[in-house]
Structures are given as structure tokens and as C-alpha cells.
Motif scaffolding. Structure first.
Motif, PDB file in Angstrom:
ATOM      1  N   LEU A 176      34.425  40.636  38.434  1.00  0.00           N
ATOM      2  CA  LEU A 176      34.846  41.804  39.211  1.00  0.00           C
ATOM      3  C   LEU A 176      36.071  42.482  38.600  1.00  0.00           C
ATOM      4  N   THR A 177      37.004  41.686  38.088  1.00  0.00           N
ATOM      5  CA  THR A 177      38.223  42.275  37.532  1.00  0.00           C
ATOM      6  C   THR A 177      37.955  42.953  36.194  1.00  0.00           C
ATOM      7  N   LYS A 178      36.876  42.587  35.519  1.00  0.00           N
ATOM      8  CA  LYS A 178      36.538  43.211  34.244  1.00  0.00           C
ATOM      9  C   LYS A 178      35.853  44.559  34.435  1.00  0.00           C
ATOM     10  N   LYS A 179      35.289  44.790  35.626  1.00  0.00           N
ATOM     11  CA  LYS A 179      34.617  46.059  35.882  1.00  0.00           C
ATOM     12  C   LYS A 179      35.656  47.175  35.913  1.00  0.00           C
ATOM     13  N   SER A 180      35.328  48.251  35.248  1.00  0.00           N
ATOM     14  CA  SER A 180      36.292  49.360  35.186  1.00  0.00           C
ATOM     15  C   SER A 180      36.288  50.183  36.467  1.00  0.00           C
ATOM     16  N   VAL A 181      35.174  50.205  37.169  1.00  0.00           N
ATOM     17  CA  VAL A 181      35.075  51.004  38.384  1.00  0.00           C
ATOM     18  C   VAL A 181      35.573  50.176  39.557  1.00  0.00           C
ATOM     19  N   LYS A 182      36.554  50.716  40.269  1.00  0.00           N
ATOM     20  CA  LYS A 182      37.068  50.036  41.462  1.00  0.00           C
ATOM     21  C   LYS A 182      36.299  50.564  42.664  1.00  0.00           C
ATOM     22  N   ASN A 183      35.683  49.665  43.425  1.00  0.00           N
ATOM     23  CA  ASN A 183      35.114  50.090  44.695  1.00  0.00           C
ATOM     24  C   ASN A 183      35.665  49.177  45.786  1.00  0.00           C
ATOM     25  N   ASN A 184      35.541  49.616  47.015  1.00  0.00           N
ATOM     26  CA  ASN A 184      36.162  48.903  48.132  1.00  0.00           C
ATOM     27  C   ASN A 184      35.652  47.478  48.276  1.00  0.00           C
ATOM     28  N   HIS A 185      34.386  47.255  47.994  1.00  0.00           N
ATOM     29  CA  HIS A 185      33.819  45.910  48.121  1.00  0.00           C
ATOM     30  C   HIS A 185      34.465  44.949  47.122  1.00  0.00           C
ATOM     31  N   ASN A 186      34.571  45.385  45.864  1.00  0.00           N
ATOM     32  CA  ASN A 186      35.197  44.541  44.843  1.00  0.00           C
ATOM     33  C   ASN A 186      36.667  44.302  45.150  1.00  0.00           C
ATOM     34  N   ILE A 187      37.359  45.327  45.579  1.00  0.00           N
ATOM     35  CA  ILE A 187      38.780  45.193  45.896  1.00  0.00           C
ATOM     36  C   ILE A 187      38.986  44.215  47.044  1.00  0.00           C
ATOM     37  N   ALA A 188      38.115  44.251  48.041  1.00  0.00           N
ATOM     38  CA  ALA A 188      38.219  43.317  49.170  1.00  0.00           C
ATOM     39  C   ALA A 188      38.018  41.880  48.701  1.00  0.00           C
ATOM     40  N   LYS A 189      37.065  41.665  47.798  1.00  0.00           N
ATOM     41  CA  LYS A 189      36.835  40.312  47.268  1.00  0.00           C
ATOM     42  C   LYS A 189      38.034  39.823  46.465  1.00  0.00           C
ATOM     43  N   ILE A 190      38.571  40.699  45.647  1.00  0.00           N
ATOM     44  CA  ILE A 190      39.737  40.337  44.828  1.00  0.00           C
ATOM     45  C   ILE A 190      40.936  40.058  45.725  1.00  0.00           C
ATOM     46  N   SER A 191      41.123  40.893  46.732  1.00  0.00           N
ATOM     47  CA  SER A 191      42.234  40.703  47.662  1.00  0.00           C
ATOM     48  C   SER A 191      42.129  39.357  48.368  1.00  0.00           C
ATOM     49  N   GLN A 192      40.939  38.993  48.813  1.00  0.00           N
ATOM     50  CA  GLN A 192      40.734  37.701  49.481  1.00  0.00           C
ATOM     51  C   GLN A 192      40.985  36.547  48.521  1.00  0.00           C
ATOM     52  N   PHE A 193      40.534  36.697  47.288  1.00  0.00           N
ATOM     53  CA  PHE A 193      40.753  35.690  46.259  1.00  0.00           C
ATOM     54  C   PHE A 193      42.246  35.465  46.036  1.00  0.00           C
ATOM     55  N   VAL A 194      42.996  36.553  45.883  1.00  0.00           N
ATOM     56  CA  VAL A 194      44.438  36.461  45.652  1.00  0.00           C
ATOM     57  C   VAL A 194      45.127  35.854  46.865  1.00  0.00           C
ATOM     58  N   GLU A 195      44.734  36.283  48.051  1.00  0.00           N
ATOM     59  CA  GLU A 195      45.314  35.728  49.277  1.00  0.00           C
ATOM     60  C   GLU A 195      45.081  34.217  49.347  1.00  0.00           C
ATOM     61  N   ASN A 196      43.876  33.768  48.996  1.00  0.00           N
ATOM     62  CA  ASN A 196      43.578  32.331  48.995  1.00  0.00           C
ATOM     63  C   ASN A 196      44.409  31.589  47.966  1.00  0.00           C
ATOM     64  N   LEU A 197      44.576  32.181  46.780  1.00  0.00           N
ATOM     65  CA  LEU A 197      45.398  31.536  45.751  1.00  0.00           C
ATOM     66  C   LEU A 197      46.834  31.348  46.232  1.00  0.00           C
ATOM     67  N   PHE A 198      47.380  32.369  46.873  1.00  0.00           N
ATOM     68  CA  PHE A 198      48.749  32.262  47.381  1.00  0.00           C
ATOM     69  C   PHE A 198      48.850  31.241  48.506  1.00  0.00           C
ATOM     70  N   GLU A 199      47.832  31.150  49.342  1.00  0.00           N
ATOM     71  CA  GLU A 199      47.855  30.153  50.416  1.00  0.00           C
ATOM     72  C   GLU A 199      47.827  28.744  49.833  1.00  0.00           C
ATOM     73  N   ILE A 200      46.986  28.541  48.847  1.00  0.00           N
ATOM     74  CA  ILE A 200      46.945  27.226  48.188  1.00  0.00           C
ATOM     75  C   ILE A 200      48.281  26.936  47.534  1.00  0.00           C
ATOM     76  N   TYR A 201      48.851  27.925  46.864  1.00  0.00           N
ATOM     77  CA  TYR A 201      50.139  27.737  46.202  1.00  0.00           C
ATOM     78  C   TYR A 201      51.219  27.325  47.194  1.00  0.00           C
ATOM     79  N   ARG A 202      51.248  27.994  48.362  1.00  0.00           N
ATOM     80  CA  ARG A 202      52.280  27.675  49.365  1.00  0.00           C
ATOM     81  C   ARG A 202      52.217  26.208  49.793  1.00  0.00           C
ATOM     82  N   TYR A 203      51.017  25.659  49.842  1.00  0.00           N
ATOM     83  CA  TYR A 203      50.865  24.286  50.314  1.00  0.00           C
ATOM     84  C   TYR A 203      50.722  23.265  49.190  1.00  0.00           C
ATOM     85  N   SER A 204      50.590  23.722  47.965  1.00  0.00           N
ATOM     86  CA  SER A 204      50.298  22.795  46.872  1.00  0.00           C
ATOM     87  C   SER A 204      51.413  21.789  46.614  1.00  0.00           C
TER      88      SER A 204
END
Length: 159
Positions: A18-46
Motif C-alpha cells: 500500500l505504501t508503494k502505491k503512488s495513488v493515495k485513496n481513503n481506503h489505503n490511508i485508513a489501513k496505513i493509519s490503523q497499521f501505524v496506530e497498532n505499531l505505536f500501541e505495541i511500542y508503548r507496551y513493549s
């Protein structure tokens, strides 16, 4: 928390695509946002997960040494359990290292935005005010920062 980490492991390849795709659409951005949010949550508790896993390994090792009776599991199966716990701990240490290295690669503005949003858990208006951005500009910069972080993380984690 381990469940979220395992789910992210499955999604990393999708996020990399998804991050390699040049076209940004709302669906991809939502997936990326959720991914980043999950990474930060894991980091906070790691940090606590790593600390607690050390205690569990220590307890399991001591119990297997002192209480190895005929009713308990074999020494070999207990050693396997201990090794599995150590592998899980190691995967969290690698995750933290990749997370920090990815975060350090971001632009200063991206780091500030992600830090205030996910680590300090500040409100949108407060972040925009601190960074002297309009709310609309904040959301655009947040999307850019999340995409930048997802790219940096997937590049490090899968290279």
C-alpha cells in the motif's frame, strides 16, 4: 497485546504494498493509519512485555529446576517452553529496535506529529496549536507522517 503484534506481522506485506502505491485513496490511508496506530500501541507496551517475559522465563526455569517431579512436564518439554518464551522476547526486542530506527528516519515534523498523537496521546486541536498548524493542515501532515513511518518501518522490518 501479543495478538495485535501477530496481526501486524500478517499485515506488514499488505502495508508495504500500500505504501508503494503512488495513488493515495481513503481506503489505503485508513489501513496505513490503523497499521501505524497498532505499531505505536505495541511500542508503548513493549518495554513492559520484554520485562515481564524475562520474569516469566526466570520463573519457568526456576520451577523446572526445583520442582521437576514425576507429575510435572518432562525437562525437555519445559526447556522447549522456555526457548519459545525467549524467542518471543527476542521478537519484541527486534520490533522495538526496528520501530526506533524507523522513527529516527522521519522528518522532524513527522516525528513531532506522531509523537504527540500516539505517544503523548494529545488532542487534535492541541497538536495543531503546538505545531502552529491549522487543523486541516495537521490532518494532511498526519497522513503524510503515517505513510512515511509505514514505509520506513516496512523497509527496515523486511530488508
Amino acid at each position: 497485546m501479543l495478538k495485535i503484534y501477530e496481526e501486524n506481522q500478517l499485515n506488514n506485506e499488505n502495508i508495504s504494498y500500500l505504501t508503494k502505491k503512488s495513488v493515495k485513496n481513503n481506503h489505503n490511508i485508513a489501513k496505513i493509519s490503523q497499521f501505524v496506530e497498532n505499531l505505536f500501541e505495541i511500542y508503548r507496551y513493549s518495554k513492559s512485555i520484554i520485562r515481564d517475559s524475562f520474569k516469566l522465563v526466570e520463573k519457568k526455569a526456576l520451577n523446572s529446576f526445583y520442582y521437576n517431579s514425576s507429575k510435572s512436564k518432562s525437562a525437555l518439554s519445559q526447556c522447549r517452553e522456555i526457548l519459545e518464551m525467549i524467542k518471543q522476547k527476542a521478537s519484541f526486542i527486534v520490533f522495538r529496535d526496528n520501530f526506533i530506527r524507523s522513527f529516527e528516519k522521519l522528518s522532524l515534523l513527522s516525528r513531532k506529529i506522531l509523537y504527540l498523537k500516539y505517544i503523548k496521546e494529545r488532542q487534535v486541536e492541541e497538536i495543531a496549536k503546538v505545531l502552529k498548524l491549522s487543523v486541516r493542515t495537521y490532518f494532511r501532515r498526519l497522513q503524510d507522517a503515517e505513510i512515511e513511518f509505514a514505509k520506513a518501518y516496512t523497509t527496515l522490518a523486511f530488508s
